[in-house]
Design a protein around this motif. Structure first.
Motif, PDB file in Angstrom:
ATOM      1  N   ARG A  60       0.841  -1.208   0.000  1.00 31.32           N
ATOM      2  CA  ARG A  60       0.000   0.000   0.000  1.00 31.32           C
ATOM      3  C   ARG A  60       0.875   1.256   0.000  1.00 31.32           C
ATOM      4  O   ARG A  60       0.604   2.221  -0.734  1.00 31.32           O
ATOM      5  CB  ARG A  60      -0.916  -0.032   1.218  1.00 31.32           C
ATOM      6  CG  ARG A  60      -2.213   0.735   1.004  1.00 31.32           C
ATOM      7  CD  ARG A  60      -3.190   0.513   2.145  1.00 31.32           C
ATOM      8  NE  ARG A  60      -3.811  -0.805   2.096  1.00 31.32           N
ATOM      9  CZ  ARG A  60      -3.721  -1.700   3.061  1.00 31.32           C
ATOM     10  NH1 ARG A  60      -3.028  -1.423   4.162  1.00 31.32           N
ATOM     11  NH2 ARG A  60      -4.306  -2.872   2.942  1.00 31.32           N
ATOM     12  N   GLU A 120      -2.097 -12.613  -3.131  1.00 29.79           N
ATOM     13  CA  GLU A 120      -3.043 -13.607  -2.630  1.00 29.79           C
ATOM     14  C   GLU A 120      -2.381 -14.909  -2.220  1.00 29.79           C
ATOM     15  O   GLU A 120      -3.070 -15.840  -1.800  1.00 29.79           O
ATOM     16  CB  GLU A 120      -4.108 -13.879  -3.700  1.00 29.79           C
ATOM     17  CG  GLU A 120      -5.122 -12.755  -3.783  1.00 29.79           C
ATOM     18  CD  GLU A 120      -6.051 -12.890  -4.972  1.00 29.79           C
ATOM     19  OE1 GLU A 120      -6.015 -13.966  -5.626  1.00 29.79           O
ATOM     20  OE2 GLU A 120      -6.786 -11.939  -5.243  1.00 29.79           O
ATOM     21  N   LYS A 179     -10.462 -10.949   5.608  1.00 28.74           N
ATOM     22  CA  LYS A 179      -9.862  -9.609   5.565  1.00 28.74           C
ATOM     23  C   LYS A 179      -8.827  -9.502   4.436  1.00 28.74           C
ATOM     24  O   LYS A 179      -8.853  -8.560   3.644  1.00 28.74           O
ATOM     25  CB  LYS A 179      -9.190  -9.324   6.905  1.00 28.74           C
ATOM     26  CG  LYS A 179      -8.375  -8.022   6.878  1.00 28.74           C
ATOM     27  CD  LYS A 179      -8.233  -7.430   8.221  1.00 28.74           C
ATOM     28  CE  LYS A 179      -7.593  -6.044   8.209  1.00 28.74           C
ATOM     29  NZ  LYS A 179      -7.180  -5.501   6.931  1.00 28.74           N
ATOM     30  N   ALA A 239     -10.133  -9.595   0.866  1.00 29.17           N
ATOM     31  CA  ALA A 239     -10.751  -8.316   0.512  1.00 29.17           C
ATOM     32  C   ALA A 239      -9.671  -7.264   0.218  1.00 29.17           C
ATOM     33  O   ALA A 239      -9.762  -6.516  -0.770  1.00 29.17           O
ATOM     34  CB  ALA A 239     -11.658  -7.860   1.662  1.00 29.17           C
ATOM     35  N   ASP A 240      -8.649  -7.259   1.089  1.00 25.59           N
ATOM     36  CA  ASP A 240      -7.566  -6.298   0.896  1.00 25.59           C
ATOM     37  C   ASP A 240      -6.847  -6.535  -0.429  1.00 25.59           C
ATOM     38  O   ASP A 240      -6.562  -5.567  -1.176  1.00 25.59           O
ATOM     39  CB  ASP A 240      -6.554  -6.422   2.049  1.00 25.59           C
ATOM     40  CG  ASP A 240      -7.036  -5.702   3.293  1.00 25.59           C
ATOM     41  OD1 ASP A 240      -8.153  -5.117   3.216  1.00 25.59           O
ATOM     42  OD2 ASP A 240      -6.341  -5.728   4.314  1.00 25.59           O
ATOM     43  N   GLY A 292      -8.025  -7.925  -3.056  1.00 21.12           N
ATOM     44  CA  GLY A 292      -8.921  -7.503  -4.127  1.00 21.12           C
ATOM     45  C   GLY A 292      -8.833  -6.006  -4.351  1.00 21.12           C
ATOM     46  O   GLY A 292      -8.753  -5.519  -5.485  1.00 21.12           O
ATOM     47  N   LYS A 293      -8.827  -5.264  -3.233  1.00 23.58           N
ATOM     48  CA  LYS A 293      -8.762  -3.809  -3.334  1.00 23.58           C
ATOM     49  C   LYS A 293      -7.453  -3.358  -4.009  1.00 23.58           C
ATOM     50  O   LYS A 293      -7.451  -2.505  -4.903  1.00 23.58           O
ATOM     51  CB  LYS A 293      -8.845  -3.202  -1.931  1.00 23.58           C
ATOM     52  CG  LYS A 293     -10.228  -2.693  -1.582  1.00 23.58           C
ATOM     53  CD  LYS A 293     -10.171  -1.971  -0.250  1.00 23.58           C
ATOM     54  CE  LYS A 293     -11.128  -2.623   0.730  1.00 23.58           C
ATOM     55  NZ  LYS A 293     -10.872  -2.208   2.115  1.00 23.58           N
ATOM     56  N   LEU A 294      -6.332  -3.948  -3.554  1.00 26.44           N
ATOM     57  CA  LEU A 294      -5.034  -3.558  -4.108  1.00 26.44           C
ATOM     58  C   LEU A 294      -4.942  -3.911  -5.595  1.00 26.44           C
ATOM     59  O   LEU A 294      -4.440  -3.108  -6.401  1.00 26.44           O
ATOM     60  CB  LEU A 294      -3.909  -4.259  -3.330  1.00 26.44           C
ATOM     61  CG  LEU A 294      -3.697  -3.754  -1.895  1.00 26.44           C
ATOM     62  CD1 LEU A 294      -2.654  -4.601  -1.192  1.00 26.44           C
ATOM     63  CD2 LEU A 294      -3.301  -2.284  -1.890  1.00 26.44           C
ATOM     64  N   THR A 295      -5.443  -5.089  -5.920  1.00 25.32           N
ATOM     65  CA  THR A 295      -5.399  -5.514  -7.317  1.00 25.32           C
ATOM     66  C   THR A 295      -6.218  -4.561  -8.184  1.00 25.32           C
ATOM     67  O   THR A 295      -5.801  -4.164  -9.288  1.00 25.32           O
ATOM     68  CB  THR A 295      -5.930  -6.941  -7.464  1.00 25.32           C
ATOM     69  OG1 THR A 295      -5.336  -7.757  -6.479  1.00 25.32           O
ATOM     70  CG2 THR A 295      -5.620  -7.503  -8.840  1.00 25.32           C
ATOM     71  N   ALA A 296      -7.383  -4.186  -7.661  1.00 25.78           N
ATOM     72  CA  ALA A 296      -8.240  -3.272  -8.412  1.00 25.78           C
ATOM     73  C   ALA A 296      -7.527  -1.939  -8.626  1.00 25.78           C
ATOM     74  O   ALA A 296      -7.603  -1.334  -9.705  1.00 25.78           O
ATOM     75  CB  ALA A 296      -9.547  -3.060  -7.648  1.00 25.78           C
ATOM     76  N   ARG A 297      -6.811  -1.527  -7.567  1.00 23.81           N
ATOM     77  CA  ARG A 297      -6.096  -0.259  -7.686  1.00 23.81           C
ATOM     78  C   ARG A 297      -5.006  -0.345  -8.768  1.00 23.81           C
ATOM     79  O   ARG A 297      -4.830   0.594  -9.574  1.00 23.81           O
ATOM     80  CB  ARG A 297      -5.454   0.035  -6.330  1.00 23.81           C
ATOM     81  CG  ARG A 297      -5.160   1.493  -6.095  1.00 23.81           C
ATOM     82  CD  ARG A 297      -4.799   1.677  -4.627  1.00 23.81           C
ATOM     83  NE  ARG A 297      -3.934   2.825  -4.458  1.00 23.81           N
ATOM     84  CZ  ARG A 297      -3.347   3.130  -3.299  1.00 23.81           C
ATOM     85  NH1 ARG A 297      -3.515   2.328  -2.250  1.00 23.81           N
ATOM     86  NH2 ARG A 297      -2.593   4.188  -3.213  1.00 23.81           N
TER      87      ARG A 297
END
Lengths: 355, 239
Positions: free
Chosen positions: B55, B131, B201, B204-205, B207-212
């Motif tokens: 991050r 992941e 957790k 989900a995290d 997923g968020k980072l990958t999306a970013r």
């Protein structure tokens, strides 16, 4: 990854160590030492059972019924002895001279008649009583009327009752002769009351008496004398001297226990020769109602009612049960103190279980 | 270890004595579950650190990227060292771009496609590292309770056999066996609960980072495609 693995392992080591120390030995439950409590098994029977007693009386340890009143004893016996009823004592040699005296007294006026008479009358029934107890005067009074009446005992009695109060003796005598036990007592009371009169007048007016005796029938004193002056003793024979304890009028709630009932049933079943191979006994039930006396004997005929099954099977079993019951009577293995509960017994049989 | 010995010496019902009195299978189950718990927490620690790092890198890179610095310069600084996340995507795209231009690429569409592919590959590689090992968390989370339960059932079975042998149903006889059997389930739950929570957790995290990163890749792809158009049109016009 290696560093995190080490971190994790170290963390686990710490947590496990902490767990071993702090969770290691849980507090054991505190069990305060209690004294053992005695527990009584109370059957319903004990609560419903009523003991004979008095409803208003306080509770007491020992059950006792209402105290019975002992009938006031009338100390009217003339004869000494242990009897509850004053019976004339058997003849004794000493009494005979008295008789002779009396006869002698009578003889002065009427010699021939009296002596043979009383002897004849008494001998058949109460030969011994007479000579011993009867005062001479009585015997003396009798002769004349007696002779007349002799063939018929009844006429002799009726004239006796008619007599005036003065001399009951004459009529008392014939009365006494037929009835052995009870009457003598009453009679003697009467006699004792009147003996003085009797003696005063006795010798003077022998003949008058006898003639008047024939005329009048009713004597109030006589009736009073005949009345039973004893208090009612409550009907029962059982005596109780304790003060009454709390209870009902009757002892109830004594039921036959299962084992006693089984014993009764078993006794009948033992004597029951079941017809083997009878068909139609399915669902057959037999109810026997019988009344028993205190010795366990059957009063009357046992009532046998069979239901279910075929007609033929019913009839067969009714007969065989009746025979079995008759054979097993008397039922002497029943507890006597529970007679109330088995005075009428209802026993049920399921013959299908016995085939 | 000294702790352990001490506990065993003091009372009968310590955790250690419970463990030691358990049967072989139950012991194995317990040890396995403790190992799983250690592994779970290792992953948790690792992922927490890694995700934090990723991050931070993303934040730093985005700041540099949108600072208006020349992409050539940025590429030069980044290509020298090992990069991860957005940096890796950026480097792979720039490398493809450079190669194509040095050899004099003719087709802008083919160049665009190659750059996208290169970025996709790098992106999926980055997502995979994010992941990684989350699957074992999921496995521990779902299978842990069952493994513990298995230990418990086996333990209770043996303890009932022991009761049958001793011919006594006194609670004092029954209780320790059941307690030690239940310990297996307790450890299974202890391992499984954090594993499930951590898995949820971290997936989900990730997923968020990958999306970013995907967002950045798309944006960068758009920038490069604009550049391609600008660079190829003068050339075509000249011809």
């Amino acid at each position: 990854m290696k560093s995190s693995l080490i971190t994790s392992a170290v963390l686990h080591g710490l947590v496990l160590t902490w767990a071993l120390v702090s969770l290691g030995s849980p507090k054991s439950f505190e069990v305060s030492s209690m004294e053992s409590i005695p527990v009584d098994m109370v059957s319903v029977e004990e609560l419903t059972q009523l003991q004979q007693g008095d409803e208003k009386a306080p509770k007491s340890e020992k059950p006792s019924p209402v105290p019975t009143k002992k009938p006031a004893e009338i100390n009217d016996g003339e004869n000494i002895g242990d009897n509850s009823v004053d019976l004339k004592t058997p003849p004794k040699p000493e009494s005979k001279p008295i008789e002779k005296e009396s006869t002698g007294a009578i003889k002065s006026e009427e010699k021939p008649l009296p002596t043979p008479e009383p002897v004849k009358e008494d001998t058949p029934e109460v030969t011994e009583e007479k000579p011993a107890s009867e005062p001479a005067t009585e015997v003396a009074a009798l002769p004349e009327p007696k002779q007349e009446v002799q063939p018929d005992p009844k006429p002799a009695e009726t004239p006796a009752e008619e007599k005036p109060a003065e001399n009951p003796d004459a009529e008392a005598l014939p009365d006494k002769v037929p009835t052995p036990m009870v009457k003598p007592k009453v009679e003697q009371q009467a006699q004792t009351a009147k003996t003085p009169d009797r003696k005063n007048e006795g010798n003077k007016t022998e003949k008058k008496k006898t003639s008047t005796a024939m005329k009048s029938d009713f004597d109030a004193d006589q009736v009073a004398a005949l009345l039973n002056k004893q208090d009612s003793s409550g009907g029962g024979k059982k005596r109780s001297t304790e003060t009454a304890s709390l209870g009902a009028k009757k002892t109830t709630g004594n039921t036959l226990s299962a084992s006693e009932m089984d014993a009764l049933r078993g006794r009948i079943e033992n004597n029951w020769s079941v017809v083997a191979g009878i068909s139609g006994a399915e669902g057959l039930t037999i109810t026997v109602t019988m009344q028993l006396d205190k010795n366990g004997e059957i009063i009357g005929r046992p009532e046998v009612v069979a239901s279910g099954g075929t007609d033929a099977a019913r009839r067969t079993f009714e007969g065989s049960v009746r025979r079995a019951i008759m054979k097993s009577a008397p039922f002497d293995n029943l507890p006597a103190d529970k007679y109330d509960s088995w005075s009428e017994v209802v026993v049920n049989f399921d013959p299908s279980s016995m085939l | 270890m000294e702790q352990v010995g001490l506990a065993a010496a003091t009372t009968d019902v310590t955790l250690w004595s419970l463990f030691m009195e358990a049967g072989f299978v139950v012991k194995l189950v317990m040890l396995g579950l403790i190992g799983a718990s250690v592994w779970t927490w290792a992953i948790v620690v690792d992922k927490t650190l890694k995700f934090g790092k990723v991050r931070r890198q993303l934040d730093a890179f985005e700041q540099v990227f949108w600072s208006g610095q020349s992409l050539e310069e940025l590429y030069r600084t980044l290509s020298d060292r090992a990069t991860s996340g957005m940096g890796a995507i950026f480097v792979s795209a720039m490398r493809e771009w450079k190669k194509s231009f040095e050899r004099g690429a003719r087709s802008p569409i083919g160049l665009q496609m190659r750059i996208d592919r290169a970025m996709d590959v790098t992106l999926s590689r980055e997502a995979e590292t994010l992941e990684a090992r989350l699957g074992s968390l999921a496995t521990i989370g779902s299978a842990g309770p069952f493994v513990g339960l298995f230990g418990t059932v086996v333990g209770i079975m043996t303890s009932f056999q022991a009761i049958a042998g001793s011919k006594s149903t006194n609670l004092a006889v029954v209780a320790p066996g059941i307690a030690e059997a239940l310990l297996a389930t307790a450890i299974g739950l202890l391992a499984a609960i954090p594993a499930v929570i951590a898995y949820n957790k971290f997936s989900a995290d990730a997923g968020k980072l990958t999306a970013r990163m995907e967002g950045f890749a798309d944006e960068f792809s758009a920038i490069l495609s604009r550049q391609i158009d600008e660079k190829l049109q003068p050339r075509q016009a000249a011809q």
